[in-house]
Design an enzyme around this catalytic site. Structure first.
Site, PDB file in Angstrom:
ATOM      1  N   ASP A 148      -5.191   2.458   3.411  1.00 55.39           N
ATOM      2  CA  ASP A 148      -4.458   1.390   2.738  1.00 55.39           C
ATOM      3  C   ASP A 148      -3.451   0.838   3.753  1.00 55.39           C
ATOM      4  O   ASP A 148      -3.276   1.421   4.841  1.00 55.39           O
ATOM      5  CB  ASP A 148      -3.772   1.968   1.495  1.00 55.39           C
ATOM      6  CG  ASP A 148      -2.986   0.929   0.715  1.00 55.39           C
ATOM      7  OD1 ASP A 148      -3.411  -0.251   0.701  1.00 55.39           O
ATOM      8  OD2 ASP A 148      -1.945   1.282   0.129  1.00 55.39           O
ATOM      9  N   ASP A 184       0.090  -1.000   2.812  1.00 60.93           N
ATOM     10  CA  ASP A 184       1.491  -0.813   2.402  1.00 60.93           C
ATOM     11  C   ASP A 184       1.791   0.649   2.106  1.00 60.93           C
ATOM     12  O   ASP A 184       1.089   1.306   1.337  1.00 60.93           O
ATOM     13  CB  ASP A 184       1.792  -1.661   1.167  1.00 60.93           C
ATOM     14  CG  ASP A 184       1.635  -3.144   1.428  1.00 60.93           C
ATOM     15  OD1 ASP A 184       2.345  -3.662   2.301  1.00 60.93           O
ATOM     16  OD2 ASP A 184       0.763  -3.772   0.789  1.00 60.93           O
ATOM     17  N   ASP A 213      -1.203   5.531  -0.728  1.00 57.74           N
ATOM     18  CA  ASP A 213       0.005   6.059  -1.376  1.00 57.74           C
ATOM     19  C   ASP A 213      -0.089   6.029  -2.893  1.00 57.74           C
ATOM     20  O   ASP A 213       0.681   6.718  -3.571  1.00 57.74           O
ATOM     21  CB  ASP A 213       1.229   5.249  -0.940  1.00 57.74           C
ATOM     22  CG  ASP A 213       1.186   3.817  -1.465  1.00 57.74           C
ATOM     23  OD1 ASP A 213       0.340   3.034  -0.967  1.00 57.74           O
ATOM     24  OD2 ASP A 213       1.943   3.484  -2.386  1.00 57.74           O
TER      25      ASP A 213
END
Length: 473
Positions: free
Chosen positions: A27, A29, A314
């Site tokens: 990912d 961010d 996250d």
């Protein structure tokens, strides 16, 4: 104190050898890039102003400012009752962590409200933590959700303090829409691009991780919900202008978790100017950027299937859940809060407090057989002390909600989901630099409850002086 926890370690829920991993996915961010504390203030302020300007909320709410120390990830929000709380792995509310606005709700009121402290399954959030299909709870799992929880609490506080009658469901929806618009309307993206040094925490270790994997012949790909130009500027800043050379496939605006489930959306190529092309995609080419698409088409075009793929993200639901449950990929969770919590757990004050708290719990279990009045008074004093120490332990991490991973005695609902959907977890990708690319992660064999002796048996066997002394007193 001689066996301190390592904040830079990687922790394993499921045995996994990196020697089996050929393809690494990421990912963007809070995985490849981390943001400064200024970003959450920006999101809070922008969403608050949207509430005032577009949803006609009282201008007085502008006096509220973002407090980075108010909320933690993983909390549940009761949409209909407008209360924020921490729930454990067994759906029990941790009393003392229920907030209406910015004020704690008394335990007696919580018990009356929920007819106890248990939240029935049908009221819990859905699979992705959302409040839908009749569920009244929303779970906030995203790091970006910290400003949302704080804004919800601040507006609730304003209405309650000023005796303003309002519909909690409307407030929840309006705040959710305002936070969404900060992203969708590009407010956040433009602000970060305009002052990238203020908002992005530059970390040369991100490039070091990617370079290490590339040097060992690993394939790499990026799947993110963020837009192309935003990702390009960020990656140029933290990795370098040649960042695309490190990735075999780059996909932006993927709309996870729909990306992992919707078979209908085809990929579109994005040219250097950010223009979407109409060509049919027959192959995902290195150096190109693609938008949308779906995982089924991705698997067809790349052939990257099964346990030789390791994906990092996250967000436990949007990034990891579908991959491990439906597609058999290995998964790694990035939990930035882990580093600060482990440092707290390594302090002498925390170790001493927890040691005595565990000892006190053992005393209560062992000595409860004494039913005379004098003994019962001692037991009540111990229970009071135990409650006070639990509150103290909570405040080590966060004054309102405590640890991300534990309630008073149980794992949190957040940790339950983390344990189910992540093979490994760590504070940041930089932790990979501490391990060889063929390292095997072995989960610790933690005793099950029936594999441990009862406190009374343990005391009899070990003759712990501290317990004997307490018994004598």
């Amino acid at each position: 104190m001689s066996n301190l926890l390592n904040p830079d370690a990687i922790f394993s829920n499921n045995e996994m050898s990196l020697s089996d991993i050929e393809i690494y996915g990421f990912d963007y961010d809070y995985t490849l890039v981390f943001y400064s504390k200024h970003l959450h203030t920006l999101i809070f302020n922008a969403a608050r102003d949207l509430l005032i300007n577009e949803h006609r909320y009282p201008v007085e709410i502008r006096k509220y400012e973002y407090d980075p120390n108010f909320a933690i990830r993983g909390l549940h929000y009761d949409v209909q009752r407008a209360v924020l709380m921490k729930i454990d792995a067994f759906h029990y509310i941790q009393l003392g962590t229920v907030y209406r606005g910015l004020s704690v709700v008394p335990d007696e009121e919580v018990i009356e409200m929920y007819e106890g402290s248990h939240v029935p399954l049908e009221q819990m959030s859905d699979f992705y933590g959302k409040s839908s299909h009749g569920n009244t709870m929303k779970q906030f799992m995203d790091i970006f959700s910290l400003p949302e929880m704080t804004l919800l609490s601040c507006v609730n506080e304003h209405f309650l303090k000023n005796n303003i009658d309002y519909e909690p469901v409307h407030l929840y929806k309006d705040v959710k829409d305002s936070i969404r618009d900060v992203h969708i309307k590009g407010i956040m993206y433009r602000a970060i691009e305009a002052d990238i040094e203020k908002y992005i925490c530059y970390a040369e270790q991100t490039r070091a991780v990617l370079a290490k994997l590339a040097d060992h012949g690993k394939k790499m790909f990026l799947i993110t919900n963020s837009p192309s130009s935003f990702v390009d500027k960020g990656m140029r800043y933290i990795v370098g202008k040649d960042w695309r050379d490190l990735f075999d496939v780059v996909i932006v605006q993927a709309e996870k978790p729909n990306f992992f489930n919707d078979k209908r959306r085809p990929f579109r190529k994005v040219n250097e100017k950010g223009v979407l092309l109409w060509d049919k995609i027959h192959k995902l080419q290195k150096g190109q950027i693609y938008k949308q698409g779906n995982l089924y088409e991705f698997l067809k075009l790349t052939g990257w299937r099964g346990s030789r793929v390791l994906y990092f993200g996250d967000h436990i639901y949007s990034d990891l859940a579908d991959l491990t449950l439906k597609h058999g990929w290995r998964t790694g969770a990035i939990i930035p809060e882990l580093r600060s919590e482990l440092r707290i757990m390594n302090t002498e004050q925390y170790i001493q407090t927890m040691t005595w708290l565990q000892t006190l719990t053992g005393l209560l279990e062992q000595m409860q057989v004494h039913r005379d009045a004098e003994s019962q008074l001692v037991l009540q004093e111990w229970k009071k002390e135990r409650k006070e120490m639990r509150e103290m332990t909570k405040s080590f991490f966060n004054a309102q909600f405590g640890s991300l991973f534990r309630t008073d005695q149980n794992p949190t609902y957040f940790l339950r989901r983390l344990s189910r959907f992540a093979d490994i977890y760590m504070a940041s990708l930089s932790c990979l630099l501490n391990y060889d690319v063929s390292h095997t992660f072995y989960p610790r064999r933690t005793p099950l409850q029936h594999e441990l002796p009862a406190w009374s048996d343990r005391v009899a066997a070990s003759r712990v002086p501290l317990l004997q002394e307490a018994q004598a007193k």
